[in-house]
Design an enzyme around this catalytic site. Structure first.
Site, mmCIF file in Angstrom:
data_model
loop_
_atom_site.group_PDB
_atom_site.id
_atom_site.type_symbol
_atom_site.label_atom_id
_atom_site.label_comp_id
_atom_site.label_asym_id
_atom_site.label_seq_id
_atom_site.Cartn_x
_atom_site.Cartn_y
_atom_site.Cartn_z
ATOM 1 N N ASN A 9 0.880 -1.175 0.000
ATOM 2 C CA ASN A 9 0.000 0.000 0.000
ATOM 3 C C ASN A 9 0.914 1.219 0.000
ATOM 4 O O ASN A 9 1.516 1.548 1.023
ATOM 5 C CB ASN A 9 -0.892 -0.025 1.254
ATOM 6 C CG ASN A 9 -1.695 1.258 1.406
ATOM 7 O OD1 ASN A 9 -1.726 2.096 0.500
ATOM 8 N ND2 ASN A 9 -2.350 1.420 2.546
ATOM 9 N N TRP A 10 0.998 1.861 -1.157
ATOM 10 C CA TRP A 10 1.934 2.977 -1.300
ATOM 11 C C TRP A 10 1.461 4.236 -0.571
ATOM 12 O O TRP A 10 2.212 5.183 -0.433
ATOM 13 C CB TRP A 10 2.147 3.304 -2.783
ATOM 14 C CG TRP A 10 2.914 2.280 -3.561
ATOM 15 C CD1 TRP A 10 3.360 1.054 -3.119
ATOM 16 C CD2 TRP A 10 3.346 2.386 -4.925
ATOM 17 N NE1 TRP A 10 4.030 0.406 -4.120
ATOM 18 C CE2 TRP A 10 4.040 1.195 -5.242
ATOM 19 C CE3 TRP A 10 3.210 3.367 -5.910
ATOM 20 C CZ2 TRP A 10 4.595 0.976 -6.509
ATOM 21 C CZ3 TRP A 10 3.751 3.149 -7.176
ATOM 22 C CH2 TRP A 10 4.442 1.967 -7.467
ATOM 23 N N LYS A 11 0.187 4.241 -0.163
ATOM 24 C CA LYS A 11 -0.397 5.449 0.446
ATOM 25 C C LYS A 11 -0.129 6.648 -0.478
ATOM 26 O O LYS A 11 -0.121 6.466 -1.696
ATOM 27 C CB LYS A 11 0.151 5.635 1.857
ATOM 28 C CG LYS A 11 -0.050 4.353 2.704
ATOM 29 C CD LYS A 11 0.111 4.556 4.166
ATOM 30 C CE LYS A 11 -0.148 3.221 4.883
ATOM 31 N NZ LYS A 11 -0.117 3.324 6.336
ATOM 32 N N HIS A 93 -9.535 1.540 5.035
ATOM 33 C CA HIS A 93 -8.256 1.702 5.738
ATOM 34 C C HIS A 93 -8.456 2.649 6.922
ATOM 35 O O HIS A 93 -9.236 3.601 6.835
ATOM 36 C CB HIS A 93 -7.197 2.248 4.774
ATOM 37 C CG HIS A 93 -5.814 2.150 5.341
ATOM 38 N ND1 HIS A 93 -5.337 3.053 6.267
ATOM 39 C CD2 HIS A 93 -4.829 1.235 5.150
ATOM 40 C CE1 HIS A 93 -4.108 2.686 6.613
ATOM 41 N NE2 HIS A 93 -3.782 1.593 5.949
ATOM 42 N N GLU A 95 -6.786 4.971 7.994
ATOM 43 C CA GLU A 95 -6.513 6.387 7.701
ATOM 44 C C GLU A 95 -7.724 7.049 7.058
ATOM 45 O O GLU A 95 -7.962 8.249 7.231
ATOM 46 C CB GLU A 95 -5.250 6.497 6.827
ATOM 47 C CG GLU A 95 -3.995 6.198 7.642
ATOM 48 C CD GLU A 95 -2.847 5.576 6.868
ATOM 49 O OE1 GLU A 95 -2.853 5.608 5.623
ATOM 50 O OE2 GLU A 95 -1.933 5.043 7.536
ATOM 51 N N GLU A 164 -5.554 -4.706 10.539
ATOM 52 C CA GLU A 164 -4.513 -3.705 10.732
ATOM 53 C C GLU A 164 -4.760 -2.984 12.058
ATOM 54 O O GLU A 164 -5.542 -2.027 12.103
ATOM 55 C CB GLU A 164 -4.540 -2.683 9.594
ATOM 56 C CG GLU A 164 -4.222 -3.248 8.232
ATOM 57 C CD GLU A 164 -3.568 -2.218 7.322
ATOM 58 O OE1 GLU A 164 -2.567 -2.552 6.700
ATOM 59 O OE2 GLU A 164 -4.052 -1.073 7.256
ATOM 60 N N GLY A 170 2.614 2.287 10.879
ATOM 61 C CA GLY A 170 3.588 3.364 10.755
ATOM 62 C C GLY A 170 4.312 3.688 12.045
ATOM 63 O O GLY A 170 5.001 4.706 12.141
ATOM 64 N N SER A 208 3.375 -2.209 10.351
ATOM 65 C CA SER A 208 4.825 -2.323 10.565
ATOM 66 C C SER A 208 5.378 -3.690 10.191
ATOM 67 O O SER A 208 6.246 -4.227 10.878
ATOM 68 C CB SER A 208 5.182 -1.959 12.013
ATOM 69 O OG SER A 208 4.861 -0.598 12.266
ATOM 70 N N GLY A 229 2.814 -1.124 4.302
ATOM 71 C CA GLY A 229 2.886 0.308 4.005
ATOM 72 C C GLY A 229 4.317 0.733 3.728
ATOM 73 O O GLY A 229 4.853 0.511 2.643
ATOM 74 N N GLY A 230 4.951 1.335 4.736
ATOM 75 C CA GLY A 230 6.285 1.924 4.572
ATOM 76 C C GLY A 230 7.293 1.033 3.864
ATOM 77 O O GLY A 230 8.011 1.488 2.963
HETATM 78 P P1 13P Z 1 3.022 0.365 7.747
HETATM 79 O O1 13P Z 1 3.504 -0.917 7.118
HETATM 80 O O2 13P Z 1 3.797 1.576 7.282
HETATM 81 O O3 13P Z 1 2.914 0.265 9.230
HETATM 82 O O4 13P Z 1 1.535 0.606 7.189
HETATM 83 C C1 13P Z 1 0.621 -0.417 7.285
HETATM 84 C C2 13P Z 1 -0.582 -0.045 6.503
HETATM 85 O O5 13P Z 1 -1.308 0.858 6.854
HETATM 86 C C3 13P Z 1 -0.840 -0.780 5.253
HETATM 87 O O6 13P Z 1 -2.111 -0.516 4.767
#
Ligand code: 13P
Length: 246
Positions: A9-11, A93, A95, A164, A170, A208, A229-230
């Site tokens: 997930n590149w956000k 998600h 967010e 999640e 994050g 994470s 994510g990251g």
């Molecule tokens: P991180 O891997 O950066 O913690 O993000 C997880 C996430 O929100 C994937 O959708």
């Protein structure tokens, strides 16, 4: 035996040049034992589709409208995603639940709209730190999943679920494999009550996920891969995570 799925997930990260380099790195890391996908920002769907066209890497979006079409400025419909060859759309998600006030029902409606166009929704559920500390984890994730199960009805078996925990996103603070497995087990039990496909369904863990913790997480009985994510923004890390499946 369920096949593992790893989704990046590149956000809201990326640029033409960064994407080209990242996608080339992911393609160069093949073959993978797992299914691999990237969920990219809407403007990059086209170039992602071109870059991945001749590969087995899948792509998707990070959201989709609950509406089919109409005067909804800024929204992107599932039909449009389908035209871009999207295999997946992340919905719900944390967010988006947090910053865009998305309700359980809106998330469920988005999942339904995606499925109606042949786009598999990756439905995210997860508790905040305060909810975990109050002992409400089970109630929260069950409530979030229940709205989607109810709305999708006989199609519920076609979604991908992602657990999640909000406190792990994050933050570098990963759920332990045991903590994650416990919630995944609950979610699968809930799916069992709703669909005969529960045992075949994919339940991802996100929060994470890194190269050094991925293998332990993915080894859990009900963890079928990751939503990353990251670490999905660095080709070497993402490739390492994609390889951390057996
Ligand atoms: P991180 O891997 O950066 O913690 O993000 C997880 C996430 O929100 C994937 O959708």
């Amino acid at each position: 035996m369920r096949r593992k799925l790893i989704v990046g997930n590149w956000k809201m990260y990326g640029s033409h040049s960064a994407n080209a380099e990242l996608l080339a790195g992911i393609v160069g890391g093949r073959p993978y034992l797992a299914d691999v996908a990237v969920c990219v920002p809407f403007p990059y769907l086209s170039e992602t589709a071109v870059a991945l066209a001749a590969t087995d890497i899948r792509w998707g979006a990070q959201d989709c409208s609950a509406h089919e079409q109409g005067a909804y400025t800024g929204e992107v419909s599932a039909a449009m995603l389908q035209e871009f060859g999207c295999r997946y759309a992340i919905v719900g998600h944390s967010e988006r639940r947090q910053y865009h006030a998305e309700s359980d029902q809106l998330v469920a409606d988005k999942a339904k709209a995606a499925l109606a166009r042949g786009v598999t929704p990756i439905v995210c559920v997860g508790e905040t730190l305060a909810q975990r500390e109050a002992g409400d984890t089970e109630a929260v994730v069950k409530r979030q999943l229940s709205a989607v199960i109810h709305t999708l009805a006989h199609c519920a078996g076609e979604m991908v679920v992602a657990y999640e925990p909000v406190w792990a996103i994050g933050t570098g603070r990963t759920a332990t494999p045991e903590q994650a497995q416990a919630v995944h087990h609950l979610l699968r039990a809930q799916l069992h009550a709703a669909t005969p496909r529960a045992d075949a369904m994919t339940i991802l863990y996100g929060g994470s996920v890194k190269p050094d913790n991925a293998a332990q997480l993915f080894a859990q009985a009900d963890i079928d891969g990751g939503l990353v994510g990251g670490a999905s923004l660095k080709a070497a890390d993402f490739v390492a995570i994609c390889r951390a499946t057996t």
